[in-house]
Motif scaffolding. Structure first.
Motif, PDB file in Angstrom:
ATOM      1  N   ARG A  52       0.799  -1.227   0.000  1.00 42.33           N
ATOM      2  CA  ARG A  52       0.000   0.000   0.000  1.00 42.33           C
ATOM      3  C   ARG A  52       0.836   1.285   0.000  1.00 42.33           C
ATOM      4  NH1 ARG A  52      -3.903   3.049  -1.496  1.00 42.33           N
ATOM      5  NH2 ARG A  52      -4.683   4.406   0.099  1.00 42.33           N
ATOM      6  N   THR A  53       1.910   1.348   0.783  1.00 41.79           N
ATOM      7  CA  THR A  53       2.643   2.609   0.912  1.00 41.79           C
ATOM      8  C   THR A  53       3.408   2.931  -0.366  1.00 41.79           C
ATOM      9  OG1 THR A  53       4.507   1.502   1.962  1.00 41.79           O
ATOM     10  CG2 THR A  53       2.885   2.488   3.414  1.00 41.79           C
ATOM     11  N   ALA A  54       3.300   4.182  -0.789  1.00 38.44           N
ATOM     12  CA  ALA A  54       3.971   4.636  -2.004  1.00 38.44           C
ATOM     13  C   ALA A  54       3.870   6.148  -2.109  1.00 38.44           C
ATOM     14  CB  ALA A  54       3.340   3.997  -3.238  1.00 38.44           C
ATOM     15  N   THR A  55       4.693   6.707  -2.962  1.00 36.57           N
ATOM     16  CA  THR A  55       4.580   8.105  -3.363  1.00 36.57           C
ATOM     17  C   THR A  55       4.170   8.105  -4.822  1.00 36.57           C
ATOM     18  OG1 THR A  55       6.234   8.879  -1.782  1.00 36.57           O
ATOM     19  CG2 THR A  55       5.824  10.276  -3.691  1.00 36.57           C
ATOM     20  N   VAL A  56       3.086   8.797  -5.128  1.00 45.15           N
ATOM     21  CA  VAL A  56       2.560   8.856  -6.488  1.00 45.15           C
ATOM     22  C   VAL A  56       2.732  10.282  -7.003  1.00 45.15           C
ATOM     23  CG1 VAL A  56       0.542   8.507  -7.953  1.00 45.15           C
ATOM     24  CG2 VAL A  56       0.879   7.056  -5.946  1.00 45.15           C
ATOM     25  N   VAL A  57       3.313  10.409  -8.185  1.00 41.67           N
ATOM     26  CA  VAL A  57       3.510  11.702  -8.832  1.00 41.67           C
ATOM     27  C   VAL A  57       2.663  11.709 -10.095  1.00 41.67           C
ATOM     28  CG1 VAL A  57       5.208  13.295  -9.798  1.00 41.67           C
ATOM     29  CG2 VAL A  57       5.888  11.708  -7.985  1.00 41.67           C
ATOM     30  N   ASP A  58       1.753  12.705 -10.206  1.00 48.60           N
ATOM     31  CA  ASP A  58       0.905  12.809 -11.399  1.00 48.60           C
ATOM     32  C   ASP A  58       0.580  14.274 -11.687  1.00 48.60           C
ATOM     33  OD1 ASP A  58      -1.077  13.495  -9.569  1.00 48.60           O
ATOM     34  OD2 ASP A  58      -2.192  11.632  -9.770  1.00 48.60           O
ATOM     35  N   ASP A  59      -0.383  14.517 -12.552  1.00 49.26           N
ATOM     36  CA  ASP A  59      -0.743  15.880 -12.954  1.00 49.26           C
ATOM     37  C   ASP A  59      -1.211  16.752 -11.790  1.00 49.26           C
ATOM     38  OD1 ASP A  59      -0.145  15.667 -15.628  1.00 49.26           O
ATOM     39  OD2 ASP A  59      -2.129  14.918 -16.161  1.00 49.26           O
ATOM     40  N   GLN A  60      -1.819  16.149 -10.774  1.00 52.11           N
ATOM     41  CA  GLN A  60      -2.351  16.915  -9.652  1.00 52.11           C
ATOM     42  C   GLN A  60      -1.286  17.299  -8.627  1.00 52.11           C
ATOM     43  OE1 GLN A  60      -4.231  14.116 -10.801  1.00 52.11           O
ATOM     44  NE2 GLN A  60      -5.315  15.667 -11.994  1.00 52.11           N
ATOM     45  N   GLY A  61      -0.251  16.482  -8.473  1.00 46.01           N
ATOM     46  CA  GLY A  61       0.797  16.792  -7.502  1.00 46.01           C
ATOM     47  C   GLY A  61       1.441  15.546  -6.945  1.00 46.01           C
ATOM     48  N   LEU A  62       1.883  15.655  -5.686  1.00 44.42           N
ATOM     49  CA  LEU A  62       2.524  14.549  -4.983  1.00 44.42           C
ATOM     50  C   LEU A  62       1.520  13.932  -4.018  1.00 44.42           C
ATOM     51  CD1 LEU A  62       5.900  16.300  -4.088  1.00 44.42           C
ATOM     52  CD2 LEU A  62       5.536  14.596  -5.860  1.00 44.42           C
ATOM     53  N   HIS A  63       1.345  12.624  -4.090  1.00 46.92           N
ATOM     54  CA  HIS A  63       0.410  11.916  -3.230  1.00 46.92           C
ATOM     55  C   HIS A  63       1.192  10.940  -2.363  1.00 46.92           C
ATOM     56  CE1 HIS A  63      -2.692  13.358  -6.011  1.00 46.92           C
ATOM     57  NE2 HIS A  63      -1.891  12.927  -6.972  1.00 46.92           N
ATOM     58  N   ALA A  64       1.021  11.029  -1.069  1.00 48.19           N
ATOM     59  CA  ALA A  64       1.656  10.096  -0.143  1.00 48.19           C
ATOM     60  C   ALA A  64       0.599   9.078   0.275  1.00 48.19           C
ATOM     61  CB  ALA A  64       2.196  10.833   1.074  1.00 48.19           C
TER      62      ALA A  64
END
Length: 128
Positions: A52-64
């Protein structure tokens, strides 16, 4: 016209599941009655954490992403990164709030900076 930036997920290595498997194997030595089978919840919790734990980078920003929920710092709010002495990396928003980025370490910032497509300042470039 802007192009959509690809979604990048920075997560734990799949080799981390070897630790979970080894822990489950060790739990087998402890389990000698049905109530003790609850010990298997420990490696199960570890596998859930890794998955489950991850850092997601996309068009909206940084998601923890955490085991229970997630938090986001939008690109328009991002002021920079803070590197902790322990190696942890935090996204700092314009209000001074900090969001710890799981699976990102100060020694391995390249994937995060590359995924940001120029929106994340490189701390190494700022010190040089």
């Amino acid at each position: 016209m802007t192009t959509a930036m690809p979604r990048t997920v920075i997560k734990h290595s799949a080799l981390a599941y070897l630790i979970v498997a080894f822990t489950a194997l060790c739990c087998t030595a402890v389990v000698q009655s049905p109530p003790l089978a609850l010990v298997y919840l420990l490696p199960l919790a570890g596998a859930l954490y890794i998955a489950r734990t991850a850092t997601v980078v996309d068009d909206q920003g940084l998601h923890a992403r955490a085991v229970l929920g997630s938090q986001t710092v939008g690109w328009h709010e991002l002021a920079g990164l803070r590197l902790d002495r322990s190696g942890a990396v935090y996204a700092v928003d314009s209000g001074g709030g900090q969001l710890k980025l799981p699976c990102v370490r100060s020694t391995r910032l390249d994937p995060l900076i590359a995924a940001g497509a120029g929106r994340i300042p490189d701390p190494a470039a700022a010190t040089g």
